[in-house]
Design a protein around this motif. Sequence first.
Motif, PDB file in Angstrom:
ATOM      1  N   GLY B  41       0.814  -1.211   0.000  1.00 26.92           N
ATOM      2  CA  GLY B  41       0.000   0.000   0.000  1.00 26.92           C
ATOM      3  C   GLY B  41       0.845   1.258   0.000  1.00 26.92           C
ATOM      4  O   GLY B  41       0.327   2.373  -0.061  1.00 26.92           O
ATOM      5  N   PHE B  42       2.157   1.062   0.094  1.00 31.53           N
ATOM      6  CA  PHE B  42       3.085   2.203   0.146  1.00 31.53           C
ATOM      7  C   PHE B  42       4.507   1.663   0.078  1.00 31.53           C
ATOM      8  O   PHE B  42       4.732   0.463   0.262  1.00 31.53           O
ATOM      9  N   LEU B  43       5.452   2.545  -0.162  1.00 36.75           N
ATOM     10  CA  LEU B  43       6.873   2.221   0.024  1.00 36.75           C
ATOM     11  C   LEU B  43       7.425   3.214   1.042  1.00 36.75           C
ATOM     12  O   LEU B  43       6.763   4.200   1.372  1.00 36.75           O
ATOM     13  N   VAL B  44       8.625   2.945   1.531  1.00 36.68           N
ATOM     14  CA  VAL B  44       9.250   3.846   2.496  1.00 36.68           C
ATOM     15  C   VAL B  44      10.563   4.348   1.896  1.00 36.68           C
ATOM     16  O   VAL B  44      11.422   3.537   1.525  1.00 36.68           O
ATOM     17  N   ALA B 138       8.046  -2.108   7.532  1.00 37.94           N
ATOM     18  CA  ALA B 138       6.984  -1.210   7.989  1.00 37.94           C
ATOM     19  C   ALA B 138       5.656  -1.960   8.100  1.00 37.94           C
ATOM     20  O   ALA B 138       4.858  -1.713   9.013  1.00 37.94           O
ATOM     21  N   ARG B 139       5.425  -2.870   7.179  1.00 38.17           N
ATOM     22  CA  ARG B 139       4.198  -3.662   7.243  1.00 38.17           C
ATOM     23  C   ARG B 139       4.199  -4.583   8.464  1.00 38.17           C
ATOM     24  O   ARG B 139       3.145  -4.875   9.029  1.00 38.17           O
ATOM     25  N   GLU B 406      -6.691   3.817   5.824  1.00 39.65           N
ATOM     26  CA  GLU B 406      -6.896   2.462   6.328  1.00 39.65           C
ATOM     27  C   GLU B 406      -6.672   1.403   5.238  1.00 39.65           C
ATOM     28  O   GLU B 406      -6.020   0.386   5.497  1.00 39.65           O
ATOM     29  N   GLU B 407      -7.162   1.630   4.039  1.00 45.27           N
ATOM     30  CA  GLU B 407      -7.067   0.578   3.007  1.00 45.27           C
ATOM     31  C   GLU B 407      -5.625   0.361   2.548  1.00 45.27           C
ATOM     32  O   GLU B 407      -5.299  -0.700   2.018  1.00 45.27           O
ATOM     33  N   ALA B 408      -4.749   1.346   2.763  1.00 44.61           N
ATOM     34  CA  ALA B 408      -3.344   1.174   2.402  1.00 44.61           C
ATOM     35  C   ALA B 408      -2.564   0.494   3.525  1.00 44.61           C
ATOM     36  O   ALA B 408      -1.464  -0.014   3.306  1.00 44.61           O
ATOM     37  N   ARG B 409      -3.133   0.492   4.725  1.00 43.40           N
ATOM     38  CA  ARG B 409      -2.481  -0.119   5.888  1.00 43.40           C
ATOM     39  C   ARG B 409      -2.767  -1.608   5.969  1.00 43.40           C
ATOM     40  O   ARG B 409      -2.122  -2.316   6.740  1.00 43.40           O
ATOM     41  N   ARG B 410      -3.771  -2.051   5.245  1.00 44.78           N
ATOM     42  CA  ARG B 410      -4.158  -3.461   5.321  1.00 44.78           C
ATOM     43  C   ARG B 410      -2.980  -4.366   4.988  1.00 44.78           C
ATOM     44  O   ARG B 410      -2.186  -4.074   4.101  1.00 44.78           O
ATOM     45  N   ILE B 411      -2.889  -5.499   5.652  1.00 41.53           N
ATOM     46  CA  ILE B 411      -1.821  -6.454   5.361  1.00 41.53           C
ATOM     47  C   ILE B 411      -2.188  -7.260   4.117  1.00 41.53           C
ATOM     48  O   ILE B 411      -1.347  -7.491   3.252  1.00 41.53           O
ATOM     49  N   SER B 413      -4.187  -7.564   0.601  1.00 36.80           N
ATOM     50  CA  SER B 413      -4.808  -6.765  -0.463  1.00 36.80           C
ATOM     51  C   SER B 413      -4.945  -5.285  -0.134  1.00 36.80           C
ATOM     52  O   SER B 413      -6.032  -4.716  -0.219  1.00 36.80           O
ATOM     53  N   PRO B 414      -3.854  -4.655   0.251  1.00 36.02           N
ATOM     54  CA  PRO B 414      -3.940  -3.212   0.505  1.00 36.02           C
ATOM     55  C   PRO B 414      -4.179  -2.451  -0.795  1.00 36.02           C
ATOM     56  O   PRO B 414      -3.862  -2.950  -1.874  1.00 36.02           O
ATOM     57  N   VAL B 415      -4.739  -1.288  -0.664  1.00 36.43           N
ATOM     58  CA  VAL B 415      -4.947  -0.419  -1.826  1.00 36.43           C
ATOM     59  C   VAL B 415      -4.147   0.854  -1.590  1.00 36.43           C
ATOM     60  O   VAL B 415      -4.398   1.590  -0.637  1.00 36.43           O
ATOM     61  N   ALA B 416      -3.165   1.075  -2.441  1.00 34.90           N
ATOM     62  CA  ALA B 416      -2.296   2.242  -2.267  1.00 34.90           C
ATOM     63  C   ALA B 416      -2.988   3.500  -2.766  1.00 34.90           C
ATOM     64  O   ALA B 416      -3.705   3.447  -3.766  1.00 34.90           O
TER      65      ALA B 416
END
Lengths: 444, 444
Positions: B41-44, B138-139, B406-411, B413-416
């Motif tokens: 859902g993201f990169l760091v 991070a995940r 919230e949807e990007a934080r999901r472990i 099927s996150p949605v970025a």
Amino acid sequence: MSQVTTTDLYEVTMALSYLREDMRAPATFGLFVRDLPPERGFLVAAGLEPALDHLSRFRVGRSDVEEFAEALRRPAEDLGPLLGLSFDGEVRAVPEGRLVLAGEPLLEVTAPLPQAQLVETYLLSLLCHQTVVAAKAARCVLAAAGRPLVDFSLRRAHGPEAGTTAARLCALVGFAATSNVAAAARYGIPAAGTMAHSYVEAFGSEEQAFRAFARTHPGPVTFLVDTFDTDRGVATAARVFRDLGLGPGCGIRLDSGDLGALARRARGALDAAGLPDVQIIASGGLDEYGVDRLVREGAPIDVYAVGSRVGVAADAPYPDAAYKLVEYDGRPVMKLSPGKVTAPGRKQVFRGPGLRDVIGLANEEPPEGTEPLLRTVMRGGLRTEPPDTLAAARLRFEADLAHLPEEARRIRSPVAPLPTVSTRLTALTTVVRHRIEVRTGSGR
Amino acid sequence: MSQVTTTDLYEVTMALSYLREDMRAPATFGLFVRDLPPERGFLVAAGLEPALDHLSRFRVGRSDVEEFAEALRRPAEDLGPLLGLSFDGEVRAVPEGRLVLAGEPLLEVTAPLPQAQLVETYLLSLLCHQTVVAAKAARCVLAAAGRPLVDFSLRRAHGPEAGTTAARLCALVGFAATSNVAAAARYGIPAAGTMAHSYVEAFGSEEQAFRAFARTHPGPVTFLVDTFDTDRGVATAARVFRDLGLGPGCGIRLDSGDLGALARRARGALDAAGLPDVQIIASGGLDEYGVDRLVREGAPIDVYAVGSRVGVAADAPYPDAAYKLVEYDGRPVMKLSPGKVTAPGRKQVFRGPGLRDVIGLANEEPPEGTEPLLRTVMRGGLRTEPPDTLAAARLRFEADLAHLPEEARRIRSPVAPLPTVSTRLTALTTVVRHRIEVRTGSGR
């Protein structure tokens, strides 16, 4: 950074405890891969040379003791027994380049317990990833079926050191060249590389870019033809090759799109332009699966460059490897943790024809027609022979590969040969398991 | 090994050509990830500090020229223009720890074209893998939902250097400790680690092993309880803790089997033994998926140790990253390769609340309520500010994470969040594409 402290803290807590308890008897640890990753018909022994370098230099110095003490939040005096500790043990190992299978020790270390324990993490960090990267690269060699391969993995490997290691491993399994200049120099590998899309963009036109490149680099050159429109890029490259009287040794590189279709059209255009000797090089997200597909569909690609996915062994980036105590003070040991049972005793792998291997005990007579894989490569902390060469490792790899059964060579759903276990090792395992179950009350 | 020659050969062929053609005008390259890997859902942003170290030390020395010449099979005299070349350009970058999304430049380099080109490969080799490893770690932090995490990745990382880098990245996203002593010392991270199964096996009985460990290491200790039979191991640990009057700060570690079920039974046994303060640490093949499952099922696990899968970012071991020329000599450029179209011009990322980002041009007014992500971190080849600290990067990470939808934080099927592109950047892209298509005849 100190190689000695590049280790898990628990190696230090344990070594310290062994020294305090005066447990310095010889211990043997075996490093092996429990199960092959999915889609692997074999692994390739790799990483031994740097491992032996590490062991022969291993010595706990004063600054190491200070780092250990800091990590343990204890005064350095408490760690006195570690100071000056070096590695003076024996190593038996499978030479680099040989194929290895599930459960076969890549290496066995026999040394006073604190030493053999302290070197665990660093050995694993060298051998684990090198073994899987070498296997991934070896599968590319199988897929390319004789066509040259070039390593482009540096930029996406796990750091510059991992990229340089990957270049060495690619050469070990037979790649023709690497893009990595430092690796080429260090390991005596041919270097390869031409231009990026940015080069074409900086000139603004392919024709100007190609002509400038040929001016700077007299002799055979390779032009990247897919910056804007591949078919037009091929036509431009052909025109420049002809104008400059170039041909043999030159190439064009395709780096995007449907590589098979583009290569067919490019081959046609080059041939029509009277440039049958200009090679087609393909790159862009390739690994053994992509190469295999292109080779099977008969794509007229002369050279394959593989990078990102091979350098990180993308579909199997780490092996299920372990460094396990198998003997202490002459007593074979094992663990019974669920799913992680280990076999006791010092081992040998007896390789039969077609990689029909038998895992047995180190002191067994080799079964008829087999060859022992593990050799004594270090004794008393010193190498028993001069450092191995990449060329020798490559020959070993090629010899083993020639005997690998067809179903293990497959790119899709390969089936790895399964080593058998000798009668003596099976018997020892039964005895040791029983002894532990009786003593610990487990297994009832 | 020279950092300068740890590069793809084509950087050298191109740089040499630029020097020969006197193409030394300023060029801007942008380093970005085209698409996020699946299940991200993201990169760091990570790797900037070593990248700036590299750039500030970058200088082509005589031995580098010799390595380059050898790789090109040309006399070193031909490479004269490269000798002494150093990096004196500008770098704008997203500081480490900030969350980044698809298409957002992590870094833009502006320097005379040969310099900006020569540093490509090394920058990619630092930033690519660090960004994906930091995201994976991070995940784990998200999955652990406040419980402490420990990094155990060294042994299976892609070499000792990659393992040490992973330890730093884990700390950057909030891990409590690392097992890697050298990384702990180098980066000021707490070190953690206790004992391996081999320790128990060497003693032959858990009770003897635990007592010896406590003798060597006065104060709180953690016992590994799954060498033979976990429930019995827990009982033995409890007995030793009680006998020695230990409790708070101590722990047991589970490393195999059904960690949730074993933890529940262990918690019951420890509580029944009057040891409610003894913590349960779980390890063994865990990453964010395993931690998430255990946390959701309410497993009474106090600390999670993650290793192999996190250190190599096993399910996304490399990003789809590129270092692309976006401007040369004041002229915006782009490429049109199938599937690899880039946007022209120097860019900025404007971060709105909830990571609603706008990718625009560097000289645009920030849209209302947004904050620009890229900062000028190097000018004239010199850092514009003192080296960043891990603590500062961690604070930036935590601040961004708090705003992640919230949807990007999901472990699973996150949605970025998907950045939008500013009107000005869209217009520029249209103009440049048109100009190229007219000139090259492509796209018709």
